[in-house]
Design a protein around this motif. Structure first.
Motif, mmCIF file in Angstrom:
data_model
loop_
_atom_site.group_PDB
_atom_site.id
_atom_site.type_symbol
_atom_site.label_atom_id
_atom_site.label_comp_id
_atom_site.label_asym_id
_atom_site.label_seq_id
_atom_site.Cartn_x
_atom_site.Cartn_y
_atom_site.Cartn_z
ATOM 1 N N TYR A 133 0.653 -1.094 0.149
ATOM 2 C CA TYR A 133 0.196 0.132 -0.058
ATOM 3 C C TYR A 133 0.920 1.198 -0.127
ATOM 4 O O TYR A 133 0.458 2.366 -0.721
ATOM 5 C CB TYR A 133 -0.950 0.037 1.117
ATOM 6 C CG TYR A 133 -2.170 -0.882 1.146
ATOM 7 C CD1 TYR A 133 -2.936 -0.562 0.094
ATOM 8 C CD2 TYR A 133 -2.501 -1.757 1.957
ATOM 9 C CE1 TYR A 133 -4.131 -1.431 -0.216
ATOM 10 C CE2 TYR A 133 -3.715 -2.540 1.591
ATOM 11 C CZ TYR A 133 -4.584 -2.210 0.723
ATOM 12 O OH TYR A 133 -5.599 -3.006 0.461
ATOM 13 N N LEU A 136 1.936 1.620 -3.437
ATOM 14 C CA LEU A 136 0.967 2.398 -4.368
ATOM 15 C C LEU A 136 0.673 3.996 -4.235
ATOM 16 O O LEU A 136 0.721 4.552 -5.458
ATOM 17 C CB LEU A 136 -0.216 1.524 -4.016
ATOM 18 C CG LEU A 136 -1.545 1.770 -4.676
ATOM 19 C CD1 LEU A 136 -1.366 1.165 -5.906
ATOM 20 C CD2 LEU A 136 -2.929 1.272 -4.260
ATOM 21 N N TYR A 140 0.866 6.524 -7.198
ATOM 22 C CA TYR A 140 0.095 7.461 -7.493
ATOM 23 C C TYR A 140 0.462 8.959 -7.739
ATOM 24 O O TYR A 140 0.252 9.799 -8.730
ATOM 25 C CB TYR A 140 -1.091 7.752 -6.576
ATOM 26 C CG TYR A 140 -1.969 6.674 -6.325
ATOM 27 C CD1 TYR A 140 -2.549 5.916 -7.353
ATOM 28 C CD2 TYR A 140 -2.696 6.010 -4.899
ATOM 29 C CE1 TYR A 140 -3.611 4.726 -7.300
ATOM 30 C CE2 TYR A 140 -3.448 5.247 -5.116
ATOM 31 C CZ TYR A 140 -3.813 4.362 -6.124
ATOM 32 O OH TYR A 140 -4.743 3.355 -5.786
ATOM 33 N N GLN A 179 -6.883 -8.355 -1.881
ATOM 34 C CA GLN A 179 -7.575 -6.749 -1.765
ATOM 35 C C GLN A 179 -6.582 -5.623 -2.368
ATOM 36 O O GLN A 179 -6.687 -5.074 -3.289
ATOM 37 C CB GLN A 179 -7.979 -6.488 -0.531
ATOM 38 C CG GLN A 179 -9.045 -7.100 0.271
ATOM 39 C CD GLN A 179 -9.540 -6.922 1.582
ATOM 40 O OE1 GLN A 179 -8.819 -6.103 2.097
ATOM 41 N NE2 GLN A 179 -10.649 -7.390 2.029
ATOM 42 N N THR A 183 -6.272 -3.248 -6.077
ATOM 43 C CA THR A 183 -5.917 -1.604 -6.508
ATOM 44 C C THR A 183 -4.771 -1.541 -7.436
ATOM 45 O O THR A 183 -5.014 -0.667 -8.175
ATOM 46 C CB THR A 183 -5.534 -1.049 -5.011
ATOM 47 O OG1 THR A 183 -4.232 -1.672 -4.452
ATOM 48 C CG2 THR A 183 -6.544 -1.456 -3.982
ATOM 49 N N TYR A 184 -3.977 -2.573 -7.318
ATOM 50 C CA TYR A 184 -2.651 -2.527 -8.333
ATOM 51 C C TYR A 184 -3.235 -2.804 -9.642
ATOM 52 O O TYR A 184 -3.157 -2.182 -10.905
ATOM 53 C CB TYR A 184 -1.723 -3.623 -8.102
ATOM 54 C CG TYR A 184 -0.686 -3.044 -7.188
ATOM 55 C CD1 TYR A 184 0.706 -2.484 -7.693
ATOM 56 C CD2 TYR A 184 -0.821 -2.792 -5.760
ATOM 57 C CE1 TYR A 184 1.485 -2.126 -6.897
ATOM 58 C CE2 TYR A 184 0.081 -2.306 -4.915
ATOM 59 C CZ TYR A 184 1.407 -2.019 -5.403
ATOM 60 O OH TYR A 184 2.222 -1.281 -4.386
ATOM 61 N N LEU A 220 -14.801 -3.013 -2.758
ATOM 62 C CA LEU A 220 -13.903 -3.373 -3.772
ATOM 63 C C LEU A 220 -14.384 -3.648 -5.154
ATOM 64 O O LEU A 220 -14.045 -3.184 -6.134
ATOM 65 C CB LEU A 220 -12.823 -4.662 -3.422
ATOM 66 C CG LEU A 220 -11.422 -4.145 -2.660
ATOM 67 C CD1 LEU A 220 -10.743 -5.357 -2.290
ATOM 68 C CD2 LEU A 220 -10.692 -3.116 -3.733
ATOM 69 N N TYR A 223 -15.693 -0.542 -6.347
ATOM 70 C CA TYR A 223 -14.626 0.246 -6.735
ATOM 71 C C TYR A 223 -14.100 -0.083 -8.186
ATOM 72 O O TYR A 223 -13.759 0.715 -9.032
ATOM 73 C CB TYR A 223 -13.459 0.251 -5.789
ATOM 74 C CG TYR A 223 -11.967 0.840 -6.050
ATOM 75 C CD1 TYR A 223 -12.305 2.160 -6.522
ATOM 76 C CD2 TYR A 223 -10.865 0.566 -6.270
ATOM 77 C CE1 TYR A 223 -11.014 2.849 -6.777
ATOM 78 C CE2 TYR A 223 -9.861 1.108 -6.466
ATOM 79 C CZ TYR A 223 -9.885 2.200 -6.708
ATOM 80 O OH TYR A 223 -8.620 3.195 -7.090
ATOM 81 N N ASN A 227 -14.471 2.231 -12.108
ATOM 82 C CA ASN A 227 -13.216 2.350 -12.871
ATOM 83 C C ASN A 227 -13.477 1.775 -14.282
ATOM 84 O O ASN A 227 -12.966 2.244 -15.351
ATOM 85 C CB ASN A 227 -11.853 1.740 -12.323
ATOM 86 C CG ASN A 227 -11.281 2.651 -11.189
ATOM 87 O OD1 ASN A 227 -10.626 3.659 -11.443
ATOM 88 N ND2 ASN A 227 -11.740 2.253 -9.959
ATOM 89 N N TRP A 300 -8.535 2.020 -0.346
ATOM 90 C CA TRP A 300 -8.511 2.103 -1.806
ATOM 91 C C TRP A 300 -9.507 3.303 -2.120
ATOM 92 O O TRP A 300 -10.450 3.436 -1.431
ATOM 93 C CB TRP A 300 -8.936 0.726 -2.523
ATOM 94 C CG TRP A 300 -10.291 0.190 -1.523
ATOM 95 C CD1 TRP A 300 -11.397 0.427 -1.550
ATOM 96 C CD2 TRP A 300 -10.019 -0.967 -0.714
ATOM 97 N NE1 TRP A 300 -12.199 -0.363 -0.922
ATOM 98 C CE2 TRP A 300 -11.169 -1.329 -0.475
ATOM 99 C CE3 TRP A 300 -9.066 -1.741 -0.241
ATOM 100 C CZ2 TRP A 300 -11.557 -2.168 0.778
ATOM 101 C CZ3 TRP A 300 -9.157 -2.774 0.754
ATOM 102 C CH2 TRP A 300 -10.404 -2.995 0.923
#
Length: 417
Positions: A133, A136, A140, A179, A183-184, A220, A223, A227, A300
């Motif tokens: 994380y 990550l 960003y 999880q 996100t990746y 998730l 989410y 996207n 996330w």
């Protein structure tokens, strides 16, 4: 003195300004990845790696480098010894065709076949989840400054590592790795989308959605859906974006406010493609009220707490609906106060501001803004950004035979380079 520029660039991309910091972070990554509490990379060793003769790392050190940077040693400037398999892998540089193939290959390599030994259950340190994380957040920030193409390989490789670890992990650690993997995958989809690699974008959205389903986490899953809606918006399919967001919001009370904000934002853009201003305003107003209660512990989804985020969405939607006079007033406020770190986004917003000025009869100001935007587009190599400037070029075609038209051609010259 010559240096290993690839490793140095990767270090700076991580935000490690000193070689001492890099040695410390690689040591930490190696201890977590190898399960060896005594693994250490000395500063002296790291300095040698950044020289023009970095050699080839030992297997344990190579694993630490891969964990820290998400790249294999040969892509960090290390020289494989004769006969090593790495000599048979395609280099990151080469012809434009090889470069495009390398970017697209990041998708295929993400779920590469692994040996049965890689799937044997083993103890995975839970601290790895926090480490990924943390990485990550760095990705960003780097995306805002660099654009997509410099990060695609790194993010795809790190997803591959997370995926392999999750296959071998058990219990809560496996769930948490799944999880963070979502996100990746979402970020990889966005990077490919921003680079204009549409087939790869859809592939990564599929990975994100399937991994999210495995977690059973409503946030998730929603989410990932939001996207997917963003992709539909870039493809000008407003109806599909609205329908996807409506489905994501169907989870109701199970969603965190953070994810609800993500979905509402994309839904507003879908409504703008359909010319539904009242729905745009209503949805963005709801999102801006909801963001106040966002839970910061949810790792996330963007929190959208910066002062200009919802104004950006409103101005973008207004411009898309032809309400350029209103959009222009908003862009004037936004672009006067953009932070330096948001370089890629600033370039996109300048292009949209220029379009608003052209539409309201001030082409001279539009050209000035376009020149600044084009310089950023040439550096970040964002296909989405270039598309904004090409749209501006088309919208100013009525001045093609005027001196303003010549100035615009010159302003957009960096795109050709």
């Amino acid at each position: 003195m010559r240096t290993n520029d690839r490793l140095r660039a990767a270090r700076l991309d991580r935000g490690w300004l000193s070689q001492e910091k890099a040695a410390e972070e690689i040591s930490t990554a190696g201890r977590l990845a190898l399960g060896d509490a005594y693994f250490t990379v000395s500063v002296r060793t790291y300095r040698r790696w950044e020289s023009d003769r970095p050699g080839w790392p030992r297997p344990d050190t190579a694993a630490a480098l891969r964990a820290a940077f998400g790249l294999s040693p040969e892509h960090l400037g290390f020289t494989p010894p004769p006969g090593h398999p790495a000599r048979l892998r395609p280099a990151e540089e080469g012809s434009s065709m090889e470069r495009r193939s390398f970017l697209a290959a990041g998708s295929v390599a993400a779920l590469s076949i692994v040996s049965p030994a890689d799937l044997r259950p083993r103890d995975i340190d839970p601290a790895l989840v926090g480490y990924f994380y943390q990485q990550l957040d760095g990705h960003y920030a780097a995306d805002m400054m660099l654009g997509p193409r410099d990060l695609i390989g790194t993010v795809a490789e790190q997803y591959r590592l997370i995926s392999h670890l999750s296959r071998a992990a058990n219990g809560p650690v496996r769930e948490e790795l799944l999880q963070v993997g979502v996100t990746y995958a979402v970020l990889a989809a966005w990077l490919h989308q921003d680079a204009g690699l549409w087939d790869s974008t859809a592939y990564w959205h599929g990975i994100a959605q399937s991994d999210a389903q495995m977690t059973g986490n409503a946030d998730l899953t929603a989410y990932a859906v939001s996207n997917m809606a963003r992709l539909r918006i870039d493809l000008a399919d407003g109806r599909a974006a609205v329908d996807l967001c409506r489905g994501g919001l169907g989870e109701g009370h199970r969603l965190s406010d953070r994810i609800r904000v993500n979905i509402l934002n994309q839904q507003a853009h879908g409504h703008s493609l359909l010319g539904e201003r009242a729905a745009v305003d209503r949805t963005l107003d709801e999102a801006s009220r909801t963001v106040v209660t966002v839970d910061p512990s949810v790792p996330w989804g963007a929190a959208h707490r910066n002062s200009y985020f919802f104004e950006v969405q409103r101005a973008t939607c207004y411009g898309r609906m032809g309400l350029q006079a209103e959009a222009r007033r908003i862009w004037d406020r936004i672009n006067a106060n953009m932070p330096p770190a948001a370089r890629r986004d600033t370039g996109v917003y300048l292009a949209r501001q220029a379009a608003a000025y052209a539409a309201t009869g001030e082409p001279e100001h539009a050209v000035t803004l376009a020149a600044e935007s084009a310089e950023i587009a040439a550096q970040t190599r964002s296909a989405r950004h270039r598309k904004e400037l090409e749209t501006l070029r088309e919208s100013m075609s009525r001045w093609r035979d005027d001196p303003i038209g010549d100035r615009l051609v010159k302003a957009l010259g960096p795109l050709a380079a």
